[in-house]
Design a protein around this motif. Structure first.
Motif, PDB file in Angstrom:
ATOM      1  N   SER B 161      35.437  61.353  39.826  1.00 20.90           N
ATOM      2  CA  SER B 161      35.866  61.862  38.527  1.00 20.90           C
ATOM      3  C   SER B 161      34.727  61.793  37.516  1.00 20.90           C
ATOM      4  O   SER B 161      34.541  62.704  36.717  1.00 20.90           O
ATOM      5  CB  SER B 161      37.132  61.131  38.075  1.00 20.90           C
ATOM      6  OG  SER B 161      36.967  60.513  36.848  1.00 20.90           O
ATOM      7  N   MET B 222      30.920  51.236  29.926  1.00 23.63           N
ATOM      8  CA  MET B 222      32.052  50.869  30.780  1.00 23.63           C
ATOM      9  C   MET B 222      32.277  49.365  30.775  1.00 23.63           C
ATOM     10  O   MET B 222      33.412  48.890  30.689  1.00 23.63           O
ATOM     11  CB  MET B 222      31.830  51.372  32.211  1.00 23.63           C
ATOM     12  CG  MET B 222      32.033  52.872  32.345  1.00 23.63           C
ATOM     13  SD  MET B 222      31.518  53.519  33.943  1.00 23.63           S
ATOM     14  CE  MET B 222      32.737  52.812  35.016  1.00 23.63           C
ATOM     15  N   GLU B 223      31.182  48.636  30.854  1.00 26.88           N
ATOM     16  CA  GLU B 223      31.299  47.178  30.868  1.00 26.88           C
ATOM     17  C   GLU B 223      31.865  46.695  29.537  1.00 26.88           C
ATOM     18  O   GLU B 223      32.747  45.839  29.492  1.00 26.88           O
ATOM     19  CB  GLU B 223      29.917  46.560  31.117  1.00 26.88           C
ATOM     20  CG  GLU B 223      30.009  45.162  31.683  1.00 26.88           C
ATOM     21  CD  GLU B 223      28.639  44.522  31.837  1.00 26.88           C
ATOM     22  OE1 GLU B 223      28.536  43.312  31.628  1.00 26.88           O
ATOM     23  OE2 GLU B 223      27.669  45.249  32.158  1.00 26.88           O
ATOM     24  N   SER B 224      31.349  47.298  28.462  1.00 27.02           N
ATOM     25  CA  SER B 224      31.817  46.886  27.150  1.00 27.02           C
ATOM     26  C   SER B 224      33.307  47.198  26.964  1.00 27.02           C
ATOM     27  O   SER B 224      33.988  46.563  26.168  1.00 27.02           O
ATOM     28  CB  SER B 224      30.942  47.553  26.094  1.00 27.02           C
ATOM     29  OG  SER B 224      31.664  47.934  24.991  1.00 27.02           O
ATOM     30  N   ARG B 225      33.800  48.176  27.712  1.00 27.12           N
ATOM     31  CA  ARG B 225      35.220  48.519  27.604  1.00 27.12           C
ATOM     32  C   ARG B 225      36.064  47.776  28.637  1.00 27.12           C
ATOM     33  O   ARG B 225      37.204  48.130  28.876  1.00 27.12           O
ATOM     34  CB  ARG B 225      35.398  50.025  27.724  1.00 27.12           C
ATOM     35  CG  ARG B 225      34.772  50.752  26.541  1.00 27.12           C
ATOM     36  CD  ARG B 225      34.799  52.244  26.700  1.00 27.12           C
ATOM     37  NE  ARG B 225      36.149  52.765  26.586  1.00 27.12           N
ATOM     38  CZ  ARG B 225      36.453  54.055  26.702  1.00 27.12           C
ATOM     39  NH1 ARG B 225      35.503  54.936  26.925  1.00 27.12           N
ATOM     40  NH2 ARG B 225      37.683  54.460  26.596  1.00 27.12           N
ATOM     41  N   GLY B 226      35.462  46.777  29.253  1.00 32.93           N
ATOM     42  CA  GLY B 226      36.244  45.882  30.091  1.00 32.93           C
ATOM     43  C   GLY B 226      36.327  46.259  31.557  1.00 32.93           C
ATOM     44  O   GLY B 226      37.202  45.778  32.269  1.00 32.93           O
ATOM     45  N   TYR B 227      35.409  47.114  32.027  1.00 32.18           N
ATOM     46  CA  TYR B 227      35.453  47.479  33.438  1.00 32.18           C
ATOM     47  C   TYR B 227      34.811  46.392  34.290  1.00 32.18           C
ATOM     48  O   TYR B 227      33.647  46.072  34.136  1.00 32.18           O
ATOM     49  CB  TYR B 227      34.736  48.813  33.661  1.00 32.18           C
ATOM     50  CG  TYR B 227      34.783  49.275  35.108  1.00 32.18           C
ATOM     51  CD1 TYR B 227      35.942  49.837  35.624  1.00 32.18           C
ATOM     52  CD2 TYR B 227      33.681  49.132  35.939  1.00 32.18           C
ATOM     53  CE1 TYR B 227      35.998  50.239  36.942  1.00 32.18           C
ATOM     54  CE2 TYR B 227      33.728  49.537  37.266  1.00 32.18           C
ATOM     55  CZ  TYR B 227      34.893  50.091  37.766  1.00 32.18           C
ATOM     56  OH  TYR B 227      34.959  50.492  39.066  1.00 32.18           O
ATOM     57  N   LYS B 228      35.618  45.808  35.208  1.00 38.78           N
ATOM     58  CA  LYS B 228      35.097  44.734  36.063  1.00 38.78           C
ATOM     59  C   LYS B 228      35.170  45.117  37.533  1.00 38.78           C
ATOM     60  O   LYS B 228      35.300  44.279  38.385  1.00 38.78           O
ATOM     61  CB  LYS B 228      35.922  43.452  35.896  1.00 38.78           C
ATOM     62  CG  LYS B 228      36.136  42.981  34.503  1.00 38.78           C
ATOM     63  CD  LYS B 228      37.015  41.742  34.491  1.00 38.78           C
ATOM     64  CE  LYS B 228      38.218  41.957  33.604  1.00 38.78           C
ATOM     65  NZ  LYS B 228      38.986  40.740  33.356  1.00 38.78           N
ATOM     66  N   GLY B 232      42.485  45.505  40.536  1.00 34.58           N
ATOM     67  CA  GLY B 232      43.360  45.093  39.445  1.00 34.58           C
ATOM     68  C   GLY B 232      43.414  46.046  38.280  1.00 34.58           C
ATOM     69  O   GLY B 232      43.715  45.654  37.157  1.00 34.58           O
ATOM     70  N   ARG B 233      43.092  47.308  38.510  1.00 33.43           N
ATOM     71  CA  ARG B 233      43.240  48.280  37.429  1.00 33.43           C
ATOM     72  C   ARG B 233      44.554  49.031  37.615  1.00 33.43           C
ATOM     73  O   ARG B 233      45.041  49.188  38.727  1.00 33.43           O
ATOM     74  CB  ARG B 233      42.095  49.301  37.453  1.00 33.43           C
ATOM     75  CG  ARG B 233      40.737  48.719  37.214  1.00 33.43           C
ATOM     76  CD  ARG B 233      39.681  49.823  37.210  1.00 33.43           C
ATOM     77  NE  ARG B 233      39.612  50.517  35.930  1.00 33.43           N
ATOM     78  CZ  ARG B 233      39.640  51.829  35.786  1.00 33.43           C
ATOM     79  NH1 ARG B 233      39.784  52.607  36.831  1.00 33.43           N
ATOM     80  NH2 ARG B 233      39.551  52.377  34.599  1.00 33.43           N
ATOM     81  N   THR B 234      45.102  49.488  36.498  1.00 32.94           N
ATOM     82  CA  THR B 234      46.231  50.401  36.616  1.00 32.94           C
ATOM     83  C   THR B 234      45.710  51.817  36.430  1.00 32.94           C
ATOM     84  O   THR B 234      44.574  52.012  36.048  1.00 32.94           O
ATOM     85  CB  THR B 234      47.297  50.094  35.542  1.00 32.94           C
ATOM     86  OG1 THR B 234      46.637  49.889  34.302  1.00 32.94           O
ATOM     87  CG2 THR B 234      48.092  48.868  35.917  1.00 32.94           C
ATOM     88  N   ARG B 235      46.567  52.792  36.711  1.00 35.06           N
ATOM     89  CA  ARG B 235      46.114  54.181  36.599  1.00 35.06           C
ATOM     90  C   ARG B 235      46.879  54.911  35.516  1.00 35.06           C
ATOM     91  O   ARG B 235      48.095  54.812  35.418  1.00 35.06           O
ATOM     92  CB  ARG B 235      46.348  54.901  37.937  1.00 35.06           C
ATOM     93  CG  ARG B 235      45.398  54.455  39.045  1.00 35.06           C
ATOM     94  CD  ARG B 235      43.971  54.818  38.756  1.00 35.06           C
ATOM     95  NE  ARG B 235      43.749  56.261  38.682  1.00 35.06           N
ATOM     96  CZ  ARG B 235      43.440  57.014  39.731  1.00 35.06           C
ATOM     97  NH1 ARG B 235      43.316  56.473  40.916  1.00 35.06           N
ATOM     98  NH2 ARG B 235      43.247  58.308  39.592  1.00 35.06           N
ATOM     99  N   TYR B 236      46.140  55.637  34.683  1.00 37.65           N
ATOM    100  CA  TYR B 236      46.775  56.451  33.643  1.00 37.65           C
ATOM    101  C   TYR B 236      47.145  57.809  34.225  1.00 37.65           C
ATOM    102  O   TYR B 236      48.241  58.304  34.059  1.00 37.65           O
ATOM    103  CB  TYR B 236      45.814  56.625  32.473  1.00 37.65           C
ATOM    104  CG  TYR B 236      46.330  57.563  31.417  1.00 37.65           C
ATOM    105  CD1 TYR B 236      47.305  57.136  30.515  1.00 37.65           C
ATOM    106  CD2 TYR B 236      45.840  58.858  31.313  1.00 37.65           C
ATOM    107  CE1 TYR B 236      47.784  57.997  29.544  1.00 37.65           C
ATOM    108  CE2 TYR B 236      46.320  59.717  30.336  1.00 37.65           C
ATOM    109  CZ  TYR B 236      47.290  59.287  29.460  1.00 37.65           C
ATOM    110  OH  TYR B 236      47.766  60.138  28.496  1.00 37.65           O
ATOM    111  N   ARG B 237      46.165  58.381  34.940  1.00 39.23           N
ATOM    112  CA  ARG B 237      46.379  59.716  35.485  1.00 39.23           C
ATOM    113  C   ARG B 237      47.134  59.598  36.804  1.00 39.23           C
ATOM    114  O   ARG B 237      46.628  59.055  37.771  1.00 39.23           O
ATOM    115  CB  ARG B 237      45.009  60.356  35.704  1.00 39.23           C
ATOM    116  CG  ARG B 237      44.986  61.555  36.596  1.00 39.23           C
ATOM    117  CD  ARG B 237      43.580  62.045  36.747  1.00 39.23           C
ATOM    118  NE  ARG B 237      43.105  62.568  35.480  1.00 39.23           N
ATOM    119  CZ  ARG B 237      43.396  63.786  35.044  1.00 39.23           C
ATOM    120  NH1 ARG B 237      44.118  64.588  35.765  1.00 39.23           N
ATOM    121  NH2 ARG B 237      42.943  64.191  33.885  1.00 39.23           N
ATOM    122  N   ILE B 238      48.374  60.050  36.810  1.00 43.03           N
ATOM    123  CA  ILE B 238      49.090  60.060  38.083  1.00 43.03           C
ATOM    124  C   ILE B 238      49.658  61.452  38.298  1.00 43.03           C
ATOM    125  O   ILE B 238      49.860  62.208  37.356  1.00 43.03           O
ATOM    126  CB  ILE B 238      50.225  59.014  38.150  1.00 43.03           C
ATOM    127  CG1 ILE B 238      51.176  59.196  36.964  1.00 43.03           C
ATOM    128  CG2 ILE B 238      49.704  57.604  38.214  1.00 43.03           C
ATOM    129  CD1 ILE B 238      52.502  58.532  37.183  1.00 43.03           C
TER     130      ILE B 238
END
Lengths: 286, 265, 282
Positions: B161, B222-228, B232-238
């Motif tokens: 994406s 991305m890191e600053s926005r909390g990407y680790k 353990g992520r959820t998905r917005y686009r389904i």
């Protein structure tokens, strides 16, 4: 000589579902040797117009006369080098075009493409390195080791080094600190004074007021005004209607006027100070 | 101004656009399988009508589909002609050396032509009505079972994406750099092979550096926005099935029945 | 200490392979709910400070340097807690747009925090509307202007409800209209969301919005004060490569013509008033 646009239109992606008008029937004439400002909002067609000056884009219809060349929709891509040596463009954030291993070699790239000998190319490269305000000792450094502001200067030197008759610069001072931008603007003013044409694409109306002899205002691919700065900035309602800002001095004079201290509309801060002083000291003026 | 088409997506509003990309992708695959079930003219007639129905349902101009077929037209014609002239059977009309023109050959040539054209047409239906991102989403869904084999599908889909997202940005940058170097007298189409290869350097180096910068900036953001990491992520686009997805389902069912029946004729 | 949301205590940071530290023994504190402008010329270390605040960079020596954000001391195990509290809007609008569309991008931070989807949908719609991008919720970044992309970046930050928002030269690549819109937006969302704002900038108009200005030079904090105090120091402004505000330039020019304006006049409105008074005395 002059730069002439006759009924120039440009269509993006003709015949496709994404077809869009870039330039809409532009006709104007610019006198060479002047400092010309090209203003308008993002997406107004400024950069499309700019790319017509050296035939990076060719008109979909109409005709352009520039630097002794004639550009029509039929103009071939061959033999445009001569035109590009005479008419050159500096795009926004030009530091993105640096690629050579040393600063000097990067500045030499243009001159060499246009047939300068190695010695000549080095000579002009060193000359322009100094003219854009860089120290001689950066010549052998990698351009990628320089600061953003220095890289900008190298990129501009790389275009000015072959001294095009007409140079068109898109926001050349964007992101530079104030001292840097004044130095850059003075450099272009001096270049113009030496007999070249400078076309400045800008959002900064103070620069337009301070430097330009002639202004082109674009909106939705059309030329909505072509006049000297004083006339362009005269009609406040018109500027407002087209979401164009005014020079700071002119805005300040307006505030003064509203508070009851009416003075003649100034273009630059020097004019503003003169006007105020003249009024306060009771010097009669027309 | 500098809008470019990634993939071949064209904006539109017919129901084909609203069909779930997974349904479109699966239907496209299914249709292609069905093509190979056709063995007689009745079968080919049925599948051609169904293919054209899909084309018409997009609501797009015929030119769009012709543009899809055009680059392949010589290959299709060549293959069809090979079939025509190398296959013998039925009435022979003409024969010379290894070439034969027979009734069976002609029929087979037409079949091959139809097969090829239909595959291109239905793939075009899919690609012009589905955004690349939706295709990627659909692919991810199809790849989901790979999670069992410890494949990090979540990360792959994020990578795809982001890659799709930056295609237009990098394209713009490429055009800008090319224009800047052309202004400095570069000629990308002149001279022999070596000269041309060399002339690409002033374009590739800045592009490479720019991409590197984009990558660094993006990873910082991305890191600053909390990407680790993708755990353990959820998905917005389904993707969600809707009623309109019944259309391709029935389309496939009726097509299957038709194809099976025509084979029995 | 409760009203200080950010505290730097003797912070030193050096980039790898460099001789001198980018930030030297830096101490300052920022009040909760305030707007602070951090100014200085390129390379003065001001952008390094923003990365130190949310742990994108770590001080050379975590023993000697202390960074505290909203009561949490920065350490290896608290870095993610701190990032919960701090959102940064970066300079390049394109290079921080992660999602494929506006809504996807706003959702990115929420996805990282494993927010359930039903909640996410509501929060994203709200945040997108808050920044005035509701009409563009499904738009792809290539169809947006730089200013619009920065608004999306702000929405992405609002969505995760941080305490601090840092503008790291966020308006420097925008046209004047885009810049003004972003500043207006930040001013509004700051009030609505009770945010502390730190803007790292070159821009006078942006710095003028601040309650306090921190001036950095060569990795050191060299001055600190309210905007008008700082702007009045013409030599300092020149040194740090900032423009001299219009009012001061005009005052300089007028004084050259023998018209003296009182020192206390520091804003355009005051200058207008002062000039009108002089005019009436004539």
């Amino acid at each position: 000589m002059s730069i002439k646009f006759k009924n120039v239109s440009y269509i993006y992606n003709p015949g496709s579902p994404l077809e869009a008008v870039g330039l809409d029937d532009l006709s104007f004439e610019l006198e060479e040797g002047k400092f010309i400002a090209l203003v308008g909002h993002t997406g107004s067609g400024k950069s499309t117009l700019m790319q017509h000056f050296n035939a990076l884009l060719k008109p979909s219809s109409g005709e352009i006369e520039i630097a002794g060349y004639k550009i029509t929709p039929e103009t071939s891509n061959k033999g445009l080098k001569g035109l590009r040596q005479k008419v050159s463009l500096v795009f926004q954030f030009p530091e993105a075009q640096l690629f050579e291993s040393t600063v000097l070699r990067d500045i030499e790239y243009g001159p060499k493409n246009f047939g300068f000998s190695d010695e000549e190319a080095e000579k002009v490269a060193r000359k322009w390195l100094e003219k854009v305000g860089l120290k001689a000792d950066v010549a052998e450094k990698s351009p990628f080791d320089l600061s953003g502001g220095q890289m900008r200067r190298v990129a501009i030197a790389g275009v000015m080094a072959y001294e095009p008759d007409i140079i068109c610069l898109d926001e050349p001072a964007a992101g530079l600190d104030p001292q840097g931008r004044i130095e850059m603007m003075e450099l272009f003013k001096q270049y113009q004074a030496e007999g070249h044409t400078v076309i400045l694409v800008t959002h900064n109306m103070d620069d337009v007021a301070d430097y330009a002899d002639d202004v082109l205002v674009m909106e939705h691919g059309q030329l909505i005004k072509h006049d000297v700065p004083r006339e362009v900035f005269k009609d406040r309602d018109w500027l407002f209607k087209h979401h164009l800002s005014e020079p700071h001095s002119s805005l300040f004079a307006d505030k003064l006027g509203k508070a009851g201290f009416v003075i003649k509309q100034p273009l630059t801060i020097n004019e503003l100070a003169d006007e105020i002083a003249a009024r306060l000291k009771g010097v009669p003026h027309e | 101004m500098s809008k470019i088409i990634i993939g071949r997506y064209l904006p539109g509003s017919t129901f084909v656009y609203r069909v779930d990309p997974r349904a479109k992708l699966l239907t496209t695959f299914y249709f292609i399988i069905m093509i190979f079930l056709a063995t007689n003219w009745q079968g080919y007639l049925a599948i051609t009508i169904f293919g054209l129905a899909a084309v018409v349902a997009t609501g797009l101009k015929a030119k769009v589909f012709w543009d899809g077929v055009k680059p392949m037209i010589w290959l299709i014609l060549f293959t069809a002609l090979m079939q025509t002239f190398f296959m013998a059977g039925g009435t022979t009309y003409w024969h010379w050396w290894i070439f034969t023109l027979s009734s069976e050959g002609i029929i087979n040539g037409i079949y091959v032509f139809l097969r090829f054209s239909l595959i291109i047409l239905v793939s075009t239906v899919m690609t012009v009505t589905t955004k690349p991102l939706e295709i990627a989403d659909a692919m991810e869904w199809i790849l989901k079972p790979l999670k069992l084999f410890k494949v990090n599908v979540g990360m792959i889909s994020l990578v795809i994406s982001i890659a799709l997202r930056f295609v237009p940005t990098l394209f713009d940058q490429t055009v800008k750099i090319m224009n800047a170097q052309r202004s400095r007298g570069a000629d990308f189409n002149d001279g022999g092979l070596i000269k041309r290869a060399k002339s690409v350097v002033p374009m590739l180096v800045p592009l490479f550096i720019d991409s590197l910068e984009v990558a660094l900036d993006l990873s910082t953001a991305m890191e600053s926005r909390g990407y680790k990491g993708s755990e353990g992520r959820t998905r917005y686009r389904i993707l969600t099935w809707s009623k309109v997805d019944l259309v391709p389902l029935f389309y496939c069912i009726i097509l299957t029945i038709l194809m099976v029946t025509t084979r029995m004729l | 200490m409760s009203d200080k949301i950010i505290n730097f205590d003797h912070v030193t940071f050096s980039y790898p392979d460099t001789e001198s530290p980018a930030v030297k023994d830096l101490s300052f504190s920022i009040e909760k709910g305030s707007w602070t402008a951090l100014i200085g010329h390129n390379g003065s270390g001001k952008s390094t400070v923003s990365k130190l605040i949310n742990g994108l960079l770590a001080p050379d020596d975590l023993e000697k340097s202390t960074i505290t954000v909203d009561g949490v001391k920065l350490a290896a195990d608290t870095v993610w807690d701190i990032r919960e509290k701090v959102g940064i809007v970066f300079q390049n609008p394109d290079n921080q747009f992660v999602g494929a569309t506006v809504s996807d991008d706003v959702a990115f931070g929420l996805e990282n925090r494993a927010v359930p989807r039903e909640e996410m949908v509501k929060i994203v719609a709200q945040a997108v509307a808050d920044v005035g991008m509701a009409d563009y919720a499904g738009a792809e970044p290539s169809s947006l202007s730089g200013g619009q992309k920065q608004r999306v970046a702000i929405a992405g930050i609002l969505a995760v409800k941080p305490k601090v928002m840092i503008l790291d030269e966020s308006t420097s690549m925008l046209d004047p209209e885009g810049k003004q819109q972003i500043l207006d937006l930040v001013r509004r969302v700051k009030e609505e969301n009770d945010l502390t704002v730190i803007s790292i900038t070159h821009d006078l108009d942006e710095a003028a919005l601040a309650d306090q200005v921190l001036v950095m030079d060569d990795g050191v904090l060299i001055d600190q004060g309210i905007p008008r105090e700082i702007f009045a120091k013409v030599d300092l402004m020149e040194k740090i490569g900032l423009d001299i505000p219009f009012v001061y330039r005009l005052k300089q020019l007028l004084s050259g013509k023998g018209i003296q304006i009182p020192e206390t006049v520091t804003s355009e409105e005051e200058l207008v008033k002062s000039l009108c008074q002089l005019n009436l005395k004539m």
